[in-house]
Scaffold this motif. Structure first.
Motif, mmCIF file in Angstrom:
data_model
loop_
_atom_site.group_PDB
_atom_site.id
_atom_site.type_symbol
_atom_site.label_atom_id
_atom_site.label_comp_id
_atom_site.label_asym_id
_atom_site.label_seq_id
_atom_site.Cartn_x
_atom_site.Cartn_y
_atom_site.Cartn_z
ATOM 1 N N ARG A 257 0.828 -1.213 0.000
ATOM 2 C CA ARG A 257 0.000 0.000 0.000
ATOM 3 C C ARG A 257 0.861 1.262 0.000
ATOM 4 O O ARG A 257 0.506 2.261 -0.631
ATOM 5 N N SER A 258 1.962 1.211 0.736
ATOM 6 C CA SER A 258 2.845 2.384 0.789
ATOM 7 C C SER A 258 3.862 2.401 -0.351
ATOM 8 O O SER A 258 4.700 3.311 -0.417
ATOM 9 N N ARG A 259 3.817 1.362 -1.225
ATOM 10 C CA ARG A 259 4.711 1.248 -2.384
ATOM 11 C C ARG A 259 6.183 1.294 -1.950
ATOM 12 O O ARG A 259 7.026 1.935 -2.589
ATOM 13 N N ASP A 262 11.727 -1.451 -0.984
ATOM 14 C CA ASP A 262 12.819 -1.897 -0.120
ATOM 15 C C ASP A 262 12.294 -2.697 1.062
ATOM 16 O O ASP A 262 12.885 -3.726 1.436
ATOM 17 N N ARG A 263 11.206 -2.228 1.645
ATOM 18 C CA ARG A 263 10.652 -2.956 2.790
ATOM 19 C C ARG A 263 10.115 -4.314 2.355
ATOM 20 O O ARG A 263 10.261 -5.312 3.070
ATOM 21 N N LEU A 264 9.497 -4.359 1.182
ATOM 22 C CA LEU A 264 9.012 -5.638 0.667
ATOM 23 C C LEU A 264 10.154 -6.639 0.529
ATOM 24 O O LEU A 264 10.055 -7.792 0.987
ATOM 25 N N VAL A 292 3.639 -2.630 -6.851
ATOM 26 C CA VAL A 292 4.641 -1.558 -6.742
ATOM 27 C C VAL A 292 5.432 -1.397 -8.035
ATOM 28 O O VAL A 292 6.417 -0.655 -8.073
ATOM 29 N N GLY A 293 5.042 -2.104 -9.080
ATOM 30 C CA GLY A 293 5.676 -1.934 -10.384
ATOM 31 C C GLY A 293 6.849 -2.839 -10.652
ATOM 32 O O GLY A 293 7.580 -2.628 -11.634
#
Length: 437
Positions: A257-259, A262-264, A292-293
């Motif tokens: 949701r926050s795109r 890096d966290r993903l 997130v593309g």
């Protein structure tokens, strides 16, 4: 009465013993108010004992008469208690019949005189909660806020008058609220128990359940170390693993949701292997990457899993990725499936039908992305019964729409809408540009 019998037996024994052992025990003369009585010593003993028995009986009679008002009061209290207990049973029966308001009235009518006063309040609270349960047929719906206020007042009464019962009742209300899906209300009711019993295993398990229902994955993650130390048999290793996956899925969703790419990536890299070794988790991570593309990275994640384990859900998720180069994507997919799957002419029902159908679905979408509806139609024949999956109906409808077979496309779209529960919705027009989405 038992005492009278005992004393009479003792008297008989004493007289018999006196006569036997003291046959010449002497003479006793008693003169009272002009009366002259002459008897033996044994006779005098018998008279004394009889006098004591008579005095005892007179005392019991007088005491009984003096206690008569209290006995009548006790008898009246017993009658009231019996009536109150019958009202409690009637309240329970009315609850089962769906008469929530009537059950509440019966329960509260006997609360002052019942054998178990707090149980009356519990039944009244249950009757109020029944009004919030849509599954109970015949129970009139109630306003949530007014119900919450009434239950709060009743619970406050229990806490004031029956404090030892209050914690049990609080836990009971929490369980009812969980069953009703009232997560926020249940959490507010559970908080005092968490404060007073921070290490109680049953309360910790309920808290974990509520955190899952509320999608509060961060709080659930903070609770996991404590849960791992619990020895409760209900909390198995599989259940803990499921919770860890739930936490990871929630964090993946938040990062998507926050795109935050890096966290993903960090979440995926730092997660324990048993946690990520799941088709659901892998698919969720890949879908987050798409959002997130990072479609190419998503395809690589799914292909890596497919190379180890062919699963229908993973194949379907891979098919729905917007591949920029469909031909290259097809080449990579063919490397991870058996060789005999590559030809549409092969029988669709020869082993692993679900996986074969998912593979055909992927190939059909790739053909559509390459503007090859005829090739896509060839793969549609390998899908098996289209109604087994909504996505199969949708892709078949798109193929027929691209082939200008509008009548068949309309039938398939209607079946897809019906399966999705969207009957009567307007069917969107087919986009002009060819794509794989």
């Amino acid at each position: 009465m038992k005492r009278v019998i005992v004393w009479t037996v003792l008297l008989v024994v004493l007289v018999a013993a006196g006569i036997y052992f003291l046959p010449d025990a002497g003479v006793a003369v008693v003169e009272i108010a002009g009366w002259h009585v002459e008897t033996t010593a044994v006779g005098l003993l018998v008279v004394a004992v009889l006098a004591l028995l008579v005095l005892h009986l007179l005392w019991r009679l007088i005491a009984g008469m003096l206690n008569l008002p209290s006995r009548w009061a006790n008898r009246s209290a017993k009658q009231r208690r019996r009536v109150a207990d019958e009202k409690l049973l009637r309240a329970w029966a009315e609850r089962q019949r769906g008469q929530a308001e009537l059950a509440q009235r019966y329960a509260l009518a006997g609360v002052e005189d019942g054998s178990l006063p707090p149980m009356h309040i519990q039944v009244a609270i249950d009757a109020l909660l029944d009004g919030l349960d849509p599954s109970r047929k015949g129970v009139p719906g109630r306003n949530r806020e007014s119900t919450r206020e009434e239950i709060g007042d009743l619970f406050e009464t229990v806490g004031r008058r029956f404090p030892k019962f209050a914690e049990f009742l609080r836990l009971h209300i929490v369980q009812r609220l969980i069953a009703l899906g009232e997560t926020e209300w249940a959490q507010s009711m559970l908080e005092p128990l968490i404060e007073t019993h921070p290490r109680d295993e049953a309360i910790l398990l309920i808290r974990a359940q509520l955190l899952e229902m509320a999608d509060d994955v961060e709080q659930l993650a903070a609770l996991l170390p404590t849960l791992r130390r619990i020895k409760d048999k209900r909390l198995t290793g599989d259940e803990l693993l499921r919770m860890e996956r739930r936490v990871l899925l929630g964090r993946i969703e938040a990062a998507a949701r926050s795109r935050d790419v890096d966290r993903l990536s960090r979440l995926w890299a730092e997660a324990n292997r048993p946690v990520v070794d799941s088709d659901a988790v892998t698919v969720a991570y890949a879908q987050a990457l798409v959002r997130v593309g990072a479609s190419q990275a998503a395809a690589q994640v799914l292909e890596k899993r497919l190379s180890r384990m062919l699963e229908a859900s993973t194949l379907q998720a891979w098919a729905e990725i917007p591949h920029e180069q469909p031909a290259e994507a097809r080449r990579r997919l063919l490397k991870v499936v058996p060789d005999d799957w590559a030809e549409p002419g092969e029988a669709a029902d020869v082993g692993r039908p679900r996986e074969r159908a998912a593979f055909a679905y992927a190939m059909a979408r790739l053909a559509l992305a390459e503007s090859d509806p005829s090739g896509a139609q060839m793969w549609i024949g390998r899908l098996g019964p289209l109604d087994q999956d909504l996505r199969y109906l949708a892709v078949a409808a798109r193929v027929h729409a691209r082939l200008r077979d509008s009548s068949e496309a309309a039938v398939l779209y209607e079946r897809a809408l019906a399966r999705a529960g969207l009957e009567g919705q307007v069917i969107p027009p087919e986009p002009a540009a060819a794509d794989g989405r």
